[in-house]
Write an enzyme that holds these catalytic residues in place. Structure first.
Site, short mmCIF file in Angstrom:
data_model
loop_
_atom_site.label_atom_id
_atom_site.label_comp_id
_atom_site.label_asym_id
_atom_site.label_seq_id
_atom_site.Cartn_x
_atom_site.Cartn_y
_atom_site.Cartn_z
N GLN A 133 7.38 2.53 -6.45
CA GLN A 133 8.31 3.46 -5.78
C GLN A 133 9.64 3.50 -6.54
OE1 GLN A 133 7.32 5.23 -3.13
NE2 GLN A 133 5.38 4.14 -3.00
N TYR A 160 0.83 -1.22 0.00
CA TYR A 160 0.00 0.00 0.00
C TYR A 160 0.86 1.26 0.00
CZ TYR A 160 -0.10 -0.25 5.29
OH TYR A 160 0.20 -0.33 6.61
N GLU A 161 0.19 2.36 -0.22
CA GLU A 161 0.87 3.66 -0.37
C GLU A 161 1.83 3.62 -1.57
OE1 GLU A 161 0.32 6.92 0.04
OE2 GLU A 161 -0.74 5.85 1.60
N GLY A 162 1.43 2.90 -2.60
CA GLY A 162 2.26 2.76 -3.80
C GLY A 162 3.11 1.52 -3.69
#
Ligand SMILES: Cc1cc2nc3c(=O)[nH]c(=O)nc-3n(C[C@H](O)[C@H](O)[C@H](O)COP(=O)(O)OP(=O)(O)OC[C@H]3O[C@@H](n4cnc5c(N)ncnc54)[C@H](O)[C@@H]3O)c2cc1C
Length: 609
Positions: A460, A453-455
């Site tokens: 990234q 999650y969060e990319g």
């Protein structure tokens, strides 16, 4: 039963001895900081995490969240713990004093967050996301929001969420379908579905302030598959009246919660927005001309600020899961007896030696310990850089470039290593690690989501290689290389430090060559850049953590030479530094070899075969 002890000694070492924060009084929010104040905050937070949050970790995992008749309930004990967390003011540590916060610098919040996430990741996500959401209100909201909404979020009375993901899009936000239509009074009406929303609903707070991204349709009511009209909105679960009190229920309904692999105490919700009243946070979009192509919108900048803060927060979750997993593995390997030391029984009067005599068990323990302590140093240094960035110091611009460059590295490398550490810690338990009652498998399950999650971590790496490396002629990587190189040059004459200086220099040289390789090959074949991005990000993580280990080794050598009474602590610092130089830095040449292989095999693969 799993245990957790707040790593206060190591945090104090990083803060006072490595980063010498007391000498940085010129930085914003550092003016009144004293060593006693910092140590008191950390000790109290550590005690709270050990005594209140950690005991709810395993039971919260067993029970999970429930959804019945449209109501989400968190596991037993979470509500009381949340109230105690808010009463103690832990949620508002970094928020400015006028809004009810403590106005403390980011590195303190980071340390407190790390302890909360290690003690109980599922619980800590509720206040963690609230903090990300209130920062967005603070930086992008208007005076009314800052006066009436922000203080309630800082105190924790109201929670916050981040709503980006939809059934049809997570990584590729261009495809989002949620719409917000402007009304004559300047508010918007939002319609659409967001999924996987952490804390999207819960029974901890009366109100929830959702930070939502949505598209503003053009005058014909159309939205486009791009980011040109994406904007950032505040959507309260219950509307907020002029005087700041709670009003009618807004058009946001919880469609359900997910059954998940881990973080079961964190409610992951489907949220349906049905003509919900929304308040725009970003600037008003300029209408798109027919046929015009745009890569983004000004309305997204607030969202990126919130996402960057959240990415760093997820990186800290990687450190946290590594720390708690390591602590439990260390305790277990000092209790269980298995086989004999290879050099002959260490305790001949016992039927077997303690497991910790075995080199391979020590390898697993040191992998975790050297990652956790090295990563903590890099993360704290980055938090301070983020404050240097806002100062008048000559190095302010460089500090900003380096923090921005390292954000995806902290998110991805630290969560990969956190998961690796949790997995190794579980291996130390043998078959007992696989058994739920022993609690260590929970760390593997909980820590796994941090990589996604969060990319996702691969995304990234693309952010690092595709965007950050080459921007403005590569100023950001050059700033990092210069900072590390300056330190290496200053210390190349120190004979005792050579076992640390030389490997870091080797790693840095390899990283510079890899950077050049991307500059030469990426533009010609973007698939080559994409194929090597994950390896490059890992290399940057290894070298940056390695540099921190060299700096920490220097301090440890000086302390031991001066006869410091805390001998074992400093000796172990040297051992971890040695581990990193001997077993992690050599990965750089392997990673570079893999990068240079390019994308040939990957792109030749035929999915149909
Ligand atoms: C427990 C949990 C909590 C969550 N909490 C929130 C939340 O609070 N708010 C919120 O908005 N979302 C939340 N999410 C959603 C999460 O952020 C997304 O699942 C994640 O960003 C990936 O999006 P996706 O699932 O749509 O995967 P996709 O976008 O379909 O991607 C699938 C995979 O493809 C690969 N990939 C995709 N694009 C690229 C690319 N350009 N380059 C290389 N590889 C690529 C990656 O490996 C990726 O893992 C949560 C998810 C879970 C499971």
């Amino acid at each position: 039963m799993p245990v957790y002890r707040a790593p206060l000694e190591d945090m104090r070492f990083v803060i006072h001895e490595l980063l010498e924060v007391e000498k940085q009084r010129d930085l914003p929010q550092f003016e009144d900081l004293t060593a006693d104040l910092i140590d008191d905050v950390l000790a109290n937070a550590g005690k709270f995490c050990e005594e209140v949050l950690q005991p709810l970790n395993q039971s919260g995992d067993e029970e999970g969240c429930t959804f019945e008749n449209g109501v989400v309930r968190t596991p037993k004990g979470f509500k009381e713990a949340y109230k105690a967390y808010c009463d103690a003011g832990w949620g508002g540590l970094a928020a400015p004093v006028p809004y009810g916060g403590s106005g403390l610098p980011l590195f303190i919040t980071m340390a407190v967050n790390e302890m909360g996430q290690a003690a109980n990741q599922a619980f800590a996500m509720y206040p963690g996301l609230t903090a990300a959401a209130y920062s967005a209100v603070m930086f992008t909201g208007n005076d009314w929001m800052r006066d009436k909404v922000l203080p309630k979020m800082v105190s924790g009375e109201w929670a916050g969420t981040m709503c980006l993901t939809e059934p049809g899009c997570g990584t590729d936000l261009r495809l989002m379908k949620t719409k917000a239509v402007e009304q004559p009074d300047g508010t918007y009406r939002m319609t659409g579905t967001k999924i996987f929303i952490s804390g999207g609903d819960q029974d901890l707070t009366d109100n929830i302030i959702h930070m939502v991204i949505a598209k503003i349709p053009d005058e014909n009511g159309q939205i486009f598959d791009d980011l040109s009209t994406v904007n950032f909105f505040m959507v309260p679960k219950f509307l907020v009246k002029e005087d700041g009190s709670m009003g009618a229920r807004n058009g946001v309904a919880t469609g359900g919660i997910e059954k998940k692999m881990g973080i079961k105490g964190s409610a992951t919700c489907v949220l349906n927005f049905d003509d919900a009243i929304a308040y725009r946070l970003g600037p008003k979009p300029v209408p798109k001309k027919p046929g015009e192509k745009r890569s983004g919108s000004a309305g997204m900048s607030g969202m990126f600020g919130m996402m960057n803060a959240a990415r760093l927060g997820v990186g800290i979750q990687g450190i946290a899961i590594g720390e708690v997993a390591y602590q439990n593995a260390l305790a277990y390997t000092q209790e269980r007896r298995v086989g004999h030391a290879l050099t002959g029984p260490a305790e001949p009067d016992k039927p077997a030696d303690l497991m910790i005599v075995h080199p391979d068990v020590r390898r697993m323990l040191l992998h975790c310990k050297s990652f956790v302590e090295g990563a903590r140093a890099v993360a704290m240094w980055t938090m301070i850089n983020m404050q240097v960035m806002r100062s008048n110091r000559p190095e302010a611009e460089e500090a900003g470039l380096i923090s921005d460059l390292l954000t995806p590295v902290i998110k991805a490398f630290f969560t990969d290593m956190g998961f690796e550490s949790a997995n190794m810690a579980m291996q130390c338990y043998g078959g007992h690690g696989y058994i739920r009652d022993n609690g260590v498998e929970q760390f593997v399950r909980d820590g796994r989501i941090n990589q996604t999650y969060e990319g996702a971590n691969g995304v990234q790496a693309m952010d690092l290689v595709g965007r950050k490396l080459g921007r403005k002629g590569g100023v950001a990587p050059m700033a990092l290389f210069k900072t590390i190189n300056t330190w290496l040059t200053e210390n190349e004459g120190d004979e005792k430090l050579q076992p640390f200086v030389k490997p870091v220099k080797r790693g840095l040289d390899t990283m510079q060559q890899a950077t050049m390789w991307f500059a030469q090959h990426g533009p010609a074949n973007p698939n080559d850049a994409g194929a090597g991005a994950v390896d490059y990000l890992r290399m940057m993580g290894i070298v940056t953590v390695g540099w921190m280990w060299a700096r920490m080794a220097k301090i440890a050598q000086a302390k031991l030479a001066a006869g410091d009474s805390n001998k074992v602590f400093y000796q172990n610092k040297l051992v971890c530094a040695q581990y990193w130089m001997e077993r992690m830095i050599p990965e750089c040449s392997m990673l570079f070899e893999r990068i240079q292989a390019g994308s040939g095999a990957l792109m030749a693969f035929q999915a149909a075969g």
